[in-house]
Motif scaffolding. Sequence first.
Motif, mmCIF file in Angstrom:
data_model
loop_
_atom_site.group_PDB
_atom_site.id
_atom_site.type_symbol
_atom_site.label_atom_id
_atom_site.label_comp_id
_atom_site.label_asym_id
_atom_site.label_seq_id
_atom_site.Cartn_x
_atom_site.Cartn_y
_atom_site.Cartn_z
ATOM 1 N N GLU A 1 0.827 -1.207 0.000
ATOM 2 C CA GLU A 1 0.000 0.000 0.000
ATOM 3 C C GLU A 1 0.859 1.254 0.000
ATOM 4 O OE1 GLU A 1 -3.310 0.366 -0.449
ATOM 5 O OE2 GLU A 1 -3.177 -1.780 -0.887
ATOM 6 N N ALA A 2 1.960 1.212 0.734
ATOM 7 C CA ALA A 2 2.872 2.362 0.738
ATOM 8 C C ALA A 2 3.424 2.615 -0.661
ATOM 9 C CB ALA A 2 4.016 2.121 1.726
ATOM 10 N N VAL A 3 3.857 1.560 -1.342
ATOM 11 C CA VAL A 3 4.416 1.719 -2.683
ATOM 12 C C VAL A 3 3.357 2.240 -3.647
ATOM 13 C CG1 VAL A 3 5.412 0.496 -4.652
ATOM 14 C CG2 VAL A 3 6.206 -0.012 -2.337
ATOM 15 N N LYS A 4 2.131 1.747 -3.503
ATOM 16 C CA LYS A 4 1.049 2.232 -4.367
ATOM 17 C C LYS A 4 0.832 3.732 -4.193
ATOM 18 C CE LYS A 4 -1.575 -2.121 -4.497
ATOM 19 N NZ LYS A 4 -2.811 -2.799 -4.041
ATOM 20 N N LYS A 5 1.073 4.220 -2.980
ATOM 21 C CA LYS A 5 0.923 5.651 -2.699
ATOM 22 C C LYS A 5 2.216 6.419 -2.972
ATOM 23 C CE LYS A 5 -2.478 4.711 0.938
ATOM 24 N NZ LYS A 5 -2.715 4.720 2.400
ATOM 25 N N ARG A 6 3.199 5.715 -3.542
ATOM 26 C CA ARG A 6 4.513 6.288 -3.854
ATOM 27 C C ARG A 6 5.220 6.777 -2.589
ATOM 28 N NH1 ARG A 6 3.270 9.259 -9.676
ATOM 29 N NH2 ARG A 6 2.335 7.406 -10.644
ATOM 30 N N LEU A 7 5.132 5.942 -1.566
ATOM 31 C CA LEU A 7 5.809 6.199 -0.306
ATOM 32 C C LEU A 7 6.780 5.056 -0.030
ATOM 33 C CD1 LEU A 7 2.771 7.306 1.887
ATOM 34 C CD2 LEU A 7 4.485 8.788 0.813
ATOM 35 N N ALA A 8 7.913 5.372 0.596
ATOM 36 C CA ALA A 8 8.904 4.347 0.921
ATOM 37 C C ALA A 8 8.334 3.401 1.977
ATOM 38 C CB ALA A 8 10.184 4.984 1.431
ATOM 39 N N PRO A 9 8.364 2.078 1.729
ATOM 40 C CA PRO A 9 7.808 1.133 2.708
ATOM 41 C C PRO A 9 8.744 0.844 3.864
ATOM 42 C CG PRO A 9 8.617 -0.063 0.803
ATOM 43 C CD PRO A 9 8.779 1.403 0.496
ATOM 44 N N ILE A 10 10.013 1.233 3.728
ATOM 45 C CA ILE A 10 10.998 1.053 4.807
ATOM 46 C C ILE A 10 11.880 2.295 4.872
ATOM 47 C CG2 ILE A 10 11.046 -1.484 4.744
ATOM 48 C CD1 ILE A 10 13.940 0.247 3.186
ATOM 49 N N GLU A 11 12.611 2.422 5.976
ATOM 50 C CA GLU A 11 13.487 3.581 6.184
ATOM 51 C C GLU A 11 14.829 3.317 5.514
ATOM 52 O OE1 GLU A 11 14.274 7.364 7.579
ATOM 53 O OE2 GLU A 11 12.468 6.291 8.186
ATOM 54 N N GLU A 12 15.169 4.112 4.531
ATOM 55 C CA GLU A 12 16.458 3.995 3.848
ATOM 56 C C GLU A 12 16.718 5.301 3.101
ATOM 57 O OE1 GLU A 12 20.038 2.925 2.424
ATOM 58 O OE2 GLU A 12 18.878 1.721 3.848
ATOM 59 N N PRO A 13 17.889 5.930 3.337
ATOM 60 C CA PRO A 13 18.189 7.192 2.662
ATOM 61 C C PRO A 13 18.023 7.096 1.152
ATOM 62 C CG PRO A 13 19.811 6.766 4.369
ATOM 63 C CD PRO A 13 18.965 5.529 4.271
ATOM 64 N N HIS A 14 17.392 8.107 0.570
ATOM 65 C CA HIS A 14 17.212 8.280 -0.878
ATOM 66 C C HIS A 14 16.193 7.320 -1.497
ATOM 67 C CE1 HIS A 14 20.576 10.957 -0.523
ATOM 68 N NE2 HIS A 14 21.375 9.975 -0.158
#
Length: 465
Positions: free
Chosen positions: A48-61
């Motif tokens: 769901e995060a990826v579908k909303k164009r959001l990072a699903p995990i914490e990682e720089p860049h």
Amino acid sequence: MSFSDHSQMQIQNIAVFGLGKLGACIAAAFASRGFEVIGYDIDSRKTEAVKKRLAPIEEPHLQETIESAGSRLKATNEIEEAVAQSDASFFVPSTPSLPDGSFSNHFLIPAVESVAMSVHRRRKPRHLFVVNSTLTPSTSDQVLKPLLERILGGECGRDFGLSYNPEFIALGDVIKGLLRPDFVLIGESDALSGVLLEQAYKKLCTNSPAIERMSNINAELAKISLNCAVTMKISFVNQLSGVCAKIPGADPSVILRAIGKDRRIGLDYLKPGLGFGGPCFPRDNRLFQYVAQSVGVEAALSHATDRVNEDVNQRLLETVLALSSGDGTVGVLGLAYKPFTGVIDCSPGMWLCERLAASGRRILAHDYLAGANALPKLPSERVRVCDDPAEIIREGCQTLIITCPWPGYKELFNSKMKLLPAKDTAIVDPWRLLETVVPQFNGVRYITTLGSAAVSTSAELAAHV
């Protein structure tokens, strides 16, 4: 059409199975470079995060890479949908260590089985199966190849391809590691599989790296061998530091800077600090020992590397115990195994907190990203994890230890902030992060070499700046 009829073949549509620390970055990186990518994960929060164009995990860049990918990056919880939209399946599940040092296929096998059955149902020709997770050597040939041939009813290398393709990345710098690698390692069941992946990486990478293609078994061994070589280098540094600690006037930094100029050695990973940790180095070293033992060979260097790594942690503990009284407070700065990540696997900071707590010390700890991960794993009656590292300085700890060289800690100790450690505070800094800052302090003891009887004062350091 058979897999060997490949004049017009290329990888353009990729499915990534597993959107964790590495998988999410692989999916985003390929999509940002023009590939059509669909990510799959059993965890709907990630998809769901990826579908909303959001990072699903914490990682720089990662967030900006996802944004750069735009509509080329999709996500699903349905294997059938992922298979339908892909020419190649990349598998990035967890492969946990087993007690004997080998890696478990508990998550990998069901994922490969499910995808293979979907490929078979859809009668998809020329599908390429790519495993990115670290494997116990021989897994590709002895486990995955017969499994796929049974499900697909075809011959590996003719009707489908199988590749072992590990990434050499560091958490906190994964995107850069994918786009600008030192080299790309491709294991292949056949030449065509290697050609297809090589073409894909030439499009993915921005720095034209060397691409090493070889059999799957050679790639499986190459992956863990590289990490063994790096950990041996780290332990060599710590072995030298341990010797220098017992010889008045000996400085490991000076020695290492000199010998690193020799092209056979090089300066990378040749700096004093603490031992290696994280989710890869310790596990891969033990995996190499397992493989060696399984064929009747003693991996003496890998065993020694582990012993030195354990010794540097012990020397850190002994140094801190000698500098702090039983009723004093110790400040531990850094709980992640390295900067720019919240991962605490085998981190020196976590190890030290646990041992200091067992000795009866009171500990104030901090990390810029790992605090939430560390909190439930530390004894709350002895360890308090602070949100603000300045709180640890204000507390007036007897001893302060930098266990992860976050750049922010150097700024924290900058006297211009008017936040100074108390007089007679002992600062243990194996990374020498504060070497140019400490001279500004009054009466501070500064220790950079673990187990050393020689303690520099701020005044002595100032005389050499």
